[in-house]
Design a protein around this motif. Structure first.
Motif, PDB file in Angstrom:
ATOM      1  N   TYR A 150      -5.616  -5.983  -2.897  1.00 58.87           N
ATOM      2  CA  TYR A 150      -4.184  -6.308  -2.991  1.00 58.87           C
ATOM      3  C   TYR A 150      -3.762  -7.293  -1.898  1.00 58.87           C
ATOM      4  CZ  TYR A 150       0.893  -5.620  -2.801  1.00 58.87           C
ATOM      5  OH  TYR A 150       2.256  -5.818  -2.757  1.00 58.87           O
ATOM      6  N   TYR A 151      -4.178  -7.040  -0.657  1.00 60.13           N
ATOM      7  CA  TYR A 151      -3.805  -7.938   0.447  1.00 60.13           C
ATOM      8  C   TYR A 151      -4.570  -9.258   0.360  1.00 60.13           C
ATOM      9  CZ  TYR A 151      -0.966  -4.518   2.908  1.00 60.13           C
ATOM     10  OH  TYR A 151       0.036  -3.641   3.259  1.00 60.13           O
ATOM     11  N   ARG A 152      -5.769  -9.209  -0.205  1.00 57.84           N
ATOM     12  CA  ARG A 152      -6.519 -10.453  -0.351  1.00 57.84           C
ATOM     13  C   ARG A 152      -5.866 -11.353  -1.406  1.00 57.84           C
ATOM     14  NH1 ARG A 152     -10.875  -8.318  -1.592  1.00 57.84           N
ATOM     15  NH2 ARG A 152     -11.861  -8.225   0.467  1.00 57.84           N
ATOM     16  N   THR A 153      -5.317 -10.769  -2.449  1.00 52.92           N
ATOM     17  CA  THR A 153      -4.707 -11.554  -3.522  1.00 52.92           C
ATOM     18  C   THR A 153      -3.310 -12.025  -3.158  1.00 52.92           C
ATOM     19  OG1 THR A 153      -5.981 -10.266  -5.133  1.00 52.92           O
ATOM     20  CG2 THR A 153      -4.105 -11.515  -5.967  1.00 52.92           C
ATOM     21  N   LYS A 154      -2.510 -11.151  -2.567  1.00 56.83           N
ATOM     22  CA  LYS A 154      -1.100 -11.474  -2.316  1.00 56.83           C
ATOM     23  C   LYS A 154      -0.888 -12.244  -1.024  1.00 56.83           C
ATOM     24  CE  LYS A 154       3.504  -9.403  -2.267  1.00 56.83           C
ATOM     25  NZ  LYS A 154       4.294  -8.158  -2.417  1.00 56.83           N
ATOM     26  N   TYR A 155      -1.614 -11.859   0.048  1.00 54.25           N
ATOM     27  CA  TYR A 155      -1.369 -12.463   1.355  1.00 54.25           C
ATOM     28  C   TYR A 155      -2.539 -13.304   1.849  1.00 54.25           C
ATOM     29  CZ  TYR A 155       2.490  -9.137   1.457  1.00 54.25           C
ATOM     30  OH  TYR A 155       3.632  -8.433   1.162  1.00 54.25           O
ATOM     31  N   GLY A 156      -3.654 -13.354   1.114  1.00 53.81           N
ATOM     32  CA  GLY A 156      -4.771 -14.200   1.500  1.00 53.81           C
ATOM     33  C   GLY A 156      -5.545 -13.719   2.702  1.00 53.81           C
ATOM     34  N   LEU A 157      -5.550 -12.412   2.980  1.00 51.47           N
ATOM     35  CA  LEU A 157      -6.279 -11.882   4.126  1.00 51.47           C
ATOM     36  C   LEU A 157      -7.740 -11.676   3.746  1.00 51.47           C
ATOM     37  CD1 LEU A 157      -3.702  -9.252   5.444  1.00 51.47           C
ATOM     38  CD2 LEU A 157      -4.019 -11.610   6.193  1.00 51.47           C
ATOM     39  N   ASP A 158      -8.636 -11.900   4.706  1.00 59.01           N
ATOM     40  CA  ASP A 158     -10.067 -11.732   4.479  1.00 59.01           C
ATOM     41  C   ASP A 158     -10.725 -10.816   5.494  1.00 59.01           C
ATOM     42  OD1 ASP A 158     -10.082 -13.399   2.254  1.00 59.01           O
ATOM     43  OD2 ASP A 158     -10.343 -15.202   3.479  1.00 59.01           O
ATOM     44  N   GLU A 173       4.090  -5.302   6.512  1.00 52.00           N
ATOM     45  CA  GLU A 173       4.022  -4.863   7.900  1.00 52.00           C
ATOM     46  C   GLU A 173       2.920  -3.836   8.135  1.00 52.00           C
ATOM     47  OE1 GLU A 173       8.835  -5.316   8.664  1.00 52.00           O
ATOM     48  OE2 GLU A 173       7.940  -3.355   8.277  1.00 52.00           O
ATOM     49  N   LEU A 174       2.125  -3.552   7.085  1.00 50.24           N
ATOM     50  CA  LEU A 174       1.038  -2.583   7.196  1.00 50.24           C
ATOM     51  C   LEU A 174      -0.285  -3.320   7.071  1.00 50.24           C
ATOM     52  CD1 LEU A 174       2.464   0.201   4.860  1.00 50.24           C
ATOM     53  CD2 LEU A 174       2.740   0.001   7.327  1.00 50.24           C
ATOM     54  N   ALA A 175      -1.150  -3.152   8.048  1.00 50.71           N
ATOM     55  CA  ALA A 175      -2.456  -3.797   8.066  1.00 50.71           C
ATOM     56  C   ALA A 175      -3.342  -3.040   9.032  1.00 50.71           C
ATOM     57  CB  ALA A 175      -2.348  -5.272   8.444  1.00 50.71           C
ATOM     58  N   ILE A 176      -4.623  -3.395   9.056  1.00 55.76           N
ATOM     59  CA  ILE A 176      -5.563  -2.757   9.981  1.00 55.76           C
ATOM     60  C   ILE A 176      -5.218  -3.190  11.404  1.00 55.76           C
ATOM     61  CG2 ILE A 176      -7.976  -2.584  10.657  1.00 55.76           C
ATOM     62  CD1 ILE A 176      -8.748  -2.973   7.783  1.00 55.76           C
ATOM     63  N   GLY A 177      -5.028  -2.209  12.267  1.00 60.91           N
ATOM     64  CA  GLY A 177      -4.632  -2.472  13.647  1.00 60.91           C
ATOM     65  C   GLY A 177      -3.138  -2.418  13.871  1.00 60.91           C
ATOM     66  N   ALA A 178      -2.334  -2.299  12.807  1.00 64.03           N
ATOM     67  CA  ALA A 178      -0.880  -2.245  12.973  1.00 64.03           C
ATOM     68  C   ALA A 178      -0.478  -0.876  13.516  1.00 64.03           C
ATOM     69  CB  ALA A 178      -0.195  -2.512  11.642  1.00 64.03           C
ATOM     70  N   GLU A 179       0.557  -0.877  14.348  1.00 64.73           N
ATOM     71  CA  GLU A 179       1.117   0.346  14.919  1.00 64.73           C
ATOM     72  C   GLU A 179       2.531   0.520  14.377  1.00 64.73           C
ATOM     73  OE1 GLU A 179       0.976   0.259  19.124  1.00 64.73           O
ATOM     74  OE2 GLU A 179      -1.215  -0.014  19.256  1.00 64.73           O
ATOM     75  N   ILE A 180       2.790   1.657  13.765  1.00 68.30           N
ATOM     76  CA  ILE A 180       4.111   1.947  13.213  1.00 68.30           C
ATOM     77  C   ILE A 180       4.650   3.203  13.878  1.00 68.30           C
ATOM     78  CG2 ILE A 180       3.590   0.836  11.026  1.00 68.30           C
ATOM     79  CD1 ILE A 180       3.129   3.576   9.814  1.00 68.30           C
ATOM     80  N   SER A 181       5.948   3.247  13.965  1.00 70.08           N
ATOM     81  CA  SER A 181       6.626   4.393  14.566  1.00 70.08           C
ATOM     82  C   SER A 181       7.245   5.212  13.451  1.00 70.08           C
ATOM     83  CB  SER A 181       7.710   3.919  15.546  1.00 70.08           C
ATOM     84  OG  SER A 181       8.420   5.021  16.073  1.00 70.08           O
TER      85      SER A 181
END
Length: 763
Positions: A354-362, A328-336
């Motif tokens: 880590y996010y590129r390997t586990k979740y495939g984000l680029d 639930e943490l990424a660039i542009g995410a808003e947390i309370s």
């Protein structure tokens, strides 16, 4: 002793039946009780009690005993028995599984029940290893191989066992004996365990109070995700945009938030905004005491404490807690975070991978960090007052930073690599002369030492006797500033470095002008090994400079300075003085003395120049011995014979030096070492001490006294006027590396000035 019954019991009528006997042992064999325990017993014939036929024909049984043939071999059977239980509800019996072991070496058996956790039964060895009798009226009848098989139900001490399976070795052994082994039988289910299993699946009585996080800890220990973000608090009075840094720990899914507070912002709050903890997604207020506990305590019956009954809510009904995860943490995410809205703008390289390997984000494009107009500021550099000339610059600079000045810190890494290491001193020594308009100062000689660990310089004066100057330290060890620079400014002044020292350099050291005339062998060798830092000792750069300058006049250079071929060896040697004359003629001030010495050392013909002859050293030695009236040569000879036990006439250099110092020879150490250098030596390096006695004898072949000189100065390395190389250079190698192609070949004339081979460089 025994007597014959037909003879009287008189002396001489007794008969010794052991007469001539050599073996007195009894017929015995070993019996094995269990592993590691044996005992001796009489060997018994068990064939009379066997009720099955032998595997071998009559009279052809192997002589090897069974306890040796079947040592360590046993048959393994899996069985169960049914045990009646009267005290338990809903169950009338237990099914208990056991392992039956039959040992082939002696026919013993052992019954073991494997232990089961939380069974409430005493498990382990039910029947220890022994021979178990069959419950029938026949005497000497025990359980044997034929009585144990899959499907049989042997009765052992009143308890009936049902054999259901056996191991692979047992099945093969019985099949080779001609006994068929049925297929395995399924063990009936235990009703008590089935009831317990159903109860645990529906409603566990004792839920697990701890959560096992060891796996995540071992996998993700020291792995932290780092995010950058901000919290916009401009809506509140005097609110600003807080620059935050989020750390997410993968080992236990906890988070901590730090605030990056700029210096001199007027805020004295701590940098930690939220300590390390699990941050809930939904926050309504502070939770009551005990809400953080993982279990809820229920009041089942009763109104007060004494007469009440309590139990834990194993299903954890009514408690819903959801925490932030890494997905639930990424660039542009808003947390309370406890009512504060935090926006993530960027992450570090490890988090991106880590996010590129586990979740495939680029896509990791960072967001723009908002700032208010009044928060825009310009960085102001600290003002440093100009240097006032008192003390060193670094020492005075410490007064500008702290009220209590601290000593300046040196470059520890440079000190670590350039400190003295064994014989490698990391100190460059040069000989220099003073440049002055005063005639007395022009003859003054100095030794300049450059310490590579901190670029400090010390100067020592080599004063001649009766010159009016004292042989002492001229300048203590310290860094020396470069001349012609304004030091009374805030900018740190520049100092002399080790690269500024080379042969031929002219230096201004605190308004004293020096010219470096020579260097010791260590300094020359060190500068050549580290030629990347010392360009004057870089052979590649020097050869490029020579190639560029000699290209137009190469034909003339070859005709004038090419040496003739040697008749002994096919090596052409150019004298060092001629090389120096040629380079000075064609290059002038473009080449320094150090560069010429570097070329001469690299292409040296390895013919050492003898600066001090044997006769000159012997004259100095005799002069010193005459001056001190030393005539104890006989005692010295006795000491030499004492050390030379084998009378070989040769001793090592270290031993001779020790003997000379022990006999108190009244000469300087430098003169002793120079004498040892000129003595005859054997192939293994030992010195002929008989030659040394003749060398020191002032009565045989005496020499005229030498002129009075300073022995320590005259015999030191700095007294040598030539570089540490041969008499000349290898002309063929020098021309080959110079690599200049002439336009026309030069024909060799009568004076043998040059050959075609030198022009075409086909050496």
């Amino acid at each position: 002793m025994q007597r014959a019954p037909i003879l009287p019991c008189l002396p001489g009528f007794s008969i010794d039946r052991n007469f001539g006997r050599t073996r007195f042992h009894k017929s015995q064999h070993f019996d094995k009780i269990h592993d590691g325990v044996y005992y001796l017993s009489e060997k018994a014939d068990t064939r009379a009690y066997s009720h099955y036929s032998s595997l071998y024909p009559r009279g052809k049984e192997p002589e090897i005993p069974s306890w040796l043939a079947y040592d360590g071999q046993r048959l393994m059977f899996k069985a169960f028995f049914q045990e009646t239980v009267q005290e338990k509800w809903k169950t009338a019996f237990h099914i208990r599984v056991v392992n039956i072991s039959f040992f082939l070496e002696d026919g013993t058996m052992k019954i073991v029940e494997p232990s089961v956790d939380n069974s409430g039964l005493e498990q382990g060895v039910l029947v220890r290893r022994q021979r178990i009798p069959i419950p029938d009226p026949v005497k000497y009848r025990y359980y044997d191989v034929l009585d144990l098989n899959v499907g049989k139900e042997p009765e052992i001490y009143g308890r009936v066992y049902k054999i259901v399976d056996c191991d692979k070795f047992t099945r093969q052994f019985l099949n080779r004996m001609g006994i068929s082994v049925p297929d395995p039988i399924e063990i009936p289910k235990d009703p008590y365990h089935e009831i317990q299993k159903a109860e645990r699946e529906v409603f566990p009585k004792k839920p697990n109070r701890t959560i096992d996080t060891l796996g995540n800890f071992l996998k993700y220990d020291r792995q932290v995700l780092r995010f950058y973000g901000y919290w916009d608090d401009t809506e509140s009075p005097h609110g600003i945009v807080h620059d935050l840094e989020l750390h997410y720990y993968l080992s236990d899914n906890t988070m901590e938030i730090k605030e990056n507070v700029s210096p001199n912002t007027g805020r004295d709050s701590g940098p930690m905004l939220v300590k390390r903890m699990k941050i809930p997604k939904f926050y309504t207020g502070l939770e009551p005491i005990g809400a953080e506990n993982r279990f809820t305590v229920l009041n089942v019956l009763g109104e007060n404490i004494r007469q009440g009954y309590y139990m834990m809510d194993s299903l954890d009904t009514g408690k819903i807690t959801d925490y932030y995860k890494d997905n639930e943490l990424a660039i542009g995410a808003e947390i309370s975070v406890f009512g504060r809205r935090i926006v993530i703008t960027d992450m570090d390289a490890f988090t991106k991978e880590y996010y590129r390997t586990k979740y495939g984000l680029d896509d990791f494009t960072p967001l723009i960090h908002p700032r208010k107009d009044d928060e825009l500021y310009q960085k102001v550099e600290r003002y440093i007052p100009p240097y006032n000339g008192f003390g060193s610059y670094d020492d005075s600079l410490g007064n500008c930073f702290t009220m209590i000045p601290k000593p300046p810190k040196s470059d520890f890494i440079k000190f670590l690599y350039h400190d003295k290491q064994g014989f490698n001193s990391h100190v460059l020594r040069f000989r220099a002369k003073m440049i002055s308009k005063i005639p007395e100062n022009e003859e003054r000689q100095f030794i300049i030492r450059v310490f590579l660990m901190d670029d400090t310089i010390s100067i020592f004066e080599l004063a001649k006797r009766n010159s009016g100057f004292q042989r002492s330290l001229f300048q203590k060890r310290m860094p020396i500033m470069l001349p012609c620079q304004n030091i009374f400014t805030s900018k740190k002044p520049e100092y002399y470095k080790s690269q500024d020292f080379y042969i031929g350099a002219r230096l201004n050291l605190y308004d004293f002008h020096f010219e470096i005339t020579s260097a010791d062998v260590y300094a020359l060798r060190y500068m050549e090994l580290h030629c990347d830092k010392f360009p004057k000792a870089n052979k590649k750069i020097i050869m490029e400079k020579l190639r560029e300058s000699l290209q137009p006049v190469y034909k003339e250079f070859i005709q004038l300075y090419a040496p003739p071929e040697s008749t002994k060896d096919d090596i052409r040697v150019l004298e060092y003085e001629k090389l120096r004359e040629a380079l000075r003629r064609y290059m002038g001030d473009k080449i320094t003395e150090h560069e010429m010495i570097t070329i001469a050392r690299y292409y040296s013909s390895h013919e050492k120049i003898e600066h001090r002859s044997r006769e000159y050293v012997r004259r100095l030695l005799h002069t010193e011995l005459y001056r001190f009236l030393w005539n104890d040569l006989d005692c010295l000879e006795k000491d030499l014979h004492h050390w030379d036990e084998d009378r070989t006439g040769f001793l090592p250099r270290e031993s001779l030096y020790t003997i000379l110092r022990g006999c108190r020879i009244p000469v300087d150490v430098e003169l002793l070492n120079s004498m040892l250098n000129h003595l005859h030596k054997a192939e293994d390096g030992r010195i002929d001490y008989k030659d040394m006695l003749q060398f020191m004898n002032v009565k045989i072949d005496p020499l005229p006294p030498a002129e009075p000189v300073n022995v320590k100065t005259a015999l030191w390395w700095a007294s040598e006027k030539e570089p540490d190389c041969g008499e000349g250079i290898n002309w063929c190698d020098f021309i080959k590396d110079l690599d200049i192609k002439a336009e026309e070949n030069v024909v060799k004339d009568n004076s043998n000035t040059e050959t075609e081979l030198a022009l075409t460089h086909q050496i």
